[in-house]
Design an enzyme around this catalytic site. Sequence first.
Site, PDB file in Angstrom:
ATOM      1  N   ARG A   1     -20.331  79.417  15.974  1.00 49.13           N
ATOM      2  CA  ARG A   1     -21.700  79.728  16.388  1.00 49.13           C
ATOM      3  C   ARG A   1     -21.885  81.229  16.251  1.00 49.13           C
ATOM      4  NH1 ARG A   1     -20.197  83.203  19.502  1.00 49.13           N
ATOM      5  NH2 ARG A   1     -22.373  83.493  20.068  1.00 49.13           N
ATOM      6  N   GLY A   2     -23.128  81.677  16.465  1.00 54.32           N
ATOM      7  CA  GLY A   2     -23.457  83.088  16.208  1.00 54.32           C
ATOM      8  C   GLY A   2     -24.041  83.163  14.798  1.00 54.32           C
ATOM      9  N   ALA A   3     -25.206  83.818  14.653  1.00 56.95           N
ATOM     10  CA  ALA A   3     -25.972  83.743  13.399  1.00 56.95           C
ATOM     11  C   ALA A   3     -25.158  84.121  12.148  1.00 56.95           C
ATOM     12  CB  ALA A   3     -27.225  84.602  13.535  1.00 56.95           C
TER      13      ALA A   3
ATOM     14  N   ARG B   1     -28.403  73.629  12.219  1.00 56.39           N
ATOM     15  CA  ARG B   1     -29.062  74.311  13.351  1.00 56.39           C
ATOM     16  C   ARG B   1     -30.312  75.021  12.811  1.00 56.39           C
ATOM     17  NH1 ARG B   1     -25.490  77.691  17.462  1.00 56.39           N
ATOM     18  NH2 ARG B   1     -27.288  77.304  18.810  1.00 56.39           N
TER      19      ARG B   1
ATOM     20  N   GLN C   1     -21.705  81.739  26.682  1.00 56.64           N
ATOM     21  CA  GLN C   1     -21.133  82.561  25.594  1.00 56.64           C
ATOM     22  C   GLN C   1     -20.606  83.894  26.132  1.00 56.64           C
ATOM     23  OE1 GLN C   1     -23.949  80.807  25.316  1.00 56.64           O
ATOM     24  NE2 GLN C   1     -24.325  80.136  23.233  1.00 56.64           N
TER      25      GLN C   1
ATOM     26  N   ASP D   1     -30.880  86.209  16.112  1.00 56.73           N
ATOM     27  CA  ASP D   1     -30.736  85.035  15.246  1.00 56.73           C
ATOM     28  C   ASP D   1     -31.756  85.045  14.122  1.00 56.73           C
ATOM     29  OD1 ASP D   1     -29.392  84.111  17.877  1.00 56.73           O
ATOM     30  OD2 ASP D   1     -28.745  82.743  16.292  1.00 56.73           O
TER      31      ASP D   1
ATOM     32  N   LYS E   1     -30.610  84.639  21.848  1.00 56.50           N
ATOM     33  CA  LYS E   1     -30.191  83.710  22.909  1.00 56.50           C
ATOM     34  C   LYS E   1     -31.155  83.722  24.098  1.00 56.50           C
ATOM     35  CE  LYS E   1     -27.580  81.391  22.808  1.00 56.50           C
ATOM     36  NZ  LYS E   1     -27.890  79.979  22.411  1.00 56.50           N
TER      37      LYS E   1
HETATM   38  O1  MRU Z   1     -26.234  79.493  20.282  1.00 54.10           O
HETATM   39  P1  MRU Z   1     -25.395  80.597  19.703  1.00 54.10           P
HETATM   40  O2  MRU Z   1     -24.157  80.867  20.476  1.00 54.10           O
HETATM   41  O3  MRU Z   1     -25.136  80.381  18.228  1.00 54.10           O
HETATM   42  O4  MRU Z   1     -26.325  81.870  19.831  1.00 54.10           O
HETATM   43  C1  MRU Z   1     -25.829  83.120  19.440  1.00 54.10           C
HETATM   44  C2  MRU Z   1     -26.754  84.238  19.703  1.00 54.10           C
HETATM   45  O5  MRU Z   1     -27.836  84.070  20.205  1.00 54.10           O
HETATM   46  C3  MRU Z   1     -26.321  85.597  19.251  1.00 54.10           C
HETATM   47  O6  MRU Z   1     -26.837  86.581  20.095  1.00 54.10           O
HETATM   48  C4  MRU Z   1     -26.846  85.840  17.828  1.00 54.10           C
HETATM   49  O7  MRU Z   1     -26.514  84.785  16.982  1.00 54.10           O
HETATM   50  C5  MRU Z   1     -26.344  87.102  17.259  1.00 54.10           C
HETATM   51  S1  MRU Z   1     -24.615  86.978  16.928  1.00 54.10           S
HETATM   52  C6  MRU Z   1     -24.120  88.362  16.119  1.00 54.10           C
END
Ligand code: MRU
Length: 349
Positions: free
Chosen positions: A57-59, A100, A201, A242, A253
């Site tokens: 996870r994470g963009a 996603r 997270q 994201d 988030k």
């Molecule tokens: O639902 P997630 O854990 O994928 O959400 C992640 C976030 O919101 C992060 O802040 C975002 O992806 C930036 S990660 C460098």
Amino acid sequence: MPDQFNPQTAHDSVRALQWVGEALRVLDQRKLPGSIEYEDFDSACGVAEAIRSMRVRGAPAIGIAAAYGVVLAARKRHEQNPDTWKTLIGQDLDRLAASRPTAVNLFWALERMRKIIDTGGNEPAALLAAALAIHEDDIAANRRMGELGAQLLKGASGVLTHCNTGSLATGGYGTALGVIRSAWAAGLKQVYACETRPWLQGARLTLWELDQDRIPARLIADSAAAWLMRSGKVQWVIVGADRIAANGDTANKIGTYSHAVNARHHGLKFMVVAPTSTIDWETPSGEAIAIEERDHKELLSDHFLRPGSVVDAWNPVFDTTPAGLIDAIVTERGVVLNPSAANLRELKA
Ligand code: MRU
């Protein structure tokens, strides 16, 4: 005795994604911090499921994983039929795209890979080179953003971050957490991390990552953020993204928007750190960004899931912060202060 200081690895030892020749090795983020488990995925279908289930996870990490997913799909489709693989792979791209909805890095990476399929030769080898480049470029971008963001933090003693934006969420080093890593190396004193309900997270991943890299951090409940800001212990809120719309509105988030409102109220600065692959030039403002809603079971206790219960939960997992509440967007191509459609455009390649 600590290891000899190496600026390339200091405060940066975690890697969530590794290409291991025939498969993508994924550190299962659902199990952290209690258990460190890796799983190998050798198909696009498997990679899509790894993204959907939030093993990865994470963009930026989602985009990188999807790029490797395309490599795996191309190899399989080419083996099945070297004449029609470029058509057959369409369904794999669609499956990855459906994993996603909010992180634009997913669609950005798939688009890059699609172009190589369309314009490249009949062998899928070029796709691996492209996926590796996406991965390496992301780490380089994070290092650059770390330097740029840390310069803005000069004089700050404490920062607050939300969610996990570190090595786990990217190719390595991190976006907002990369800035925090660089600022820590330059003398930042106190890092506060929000627990980031409901998936935690912050409490599970950011704390684990910072602990691995020996960067002291202090966890707070999400609901303690305004009180922390009022205490004067932090001067900046630093988050990732994201998807950033063309006018600077930023999806991140859930809870990010509240932090931005609270930061403005308390006179704190608010920084978004993201590579330019997170900017969605096609989306004019935050209103058009698709916000993922996940299962109500992530929020609702089992007690209320019994038949006959009349209560439910609403679980949007991202929100959008208007550009007007953001003081700086830090990208690998430079820093945009007080972002707007006009000044963000300067980052366009
Ligand atoms: O639902 P997630 O854990 O994928 O959400 C992640 C976030 O919101 C992060 O802040 C975002 O992806 C930036 S990660 C460098």
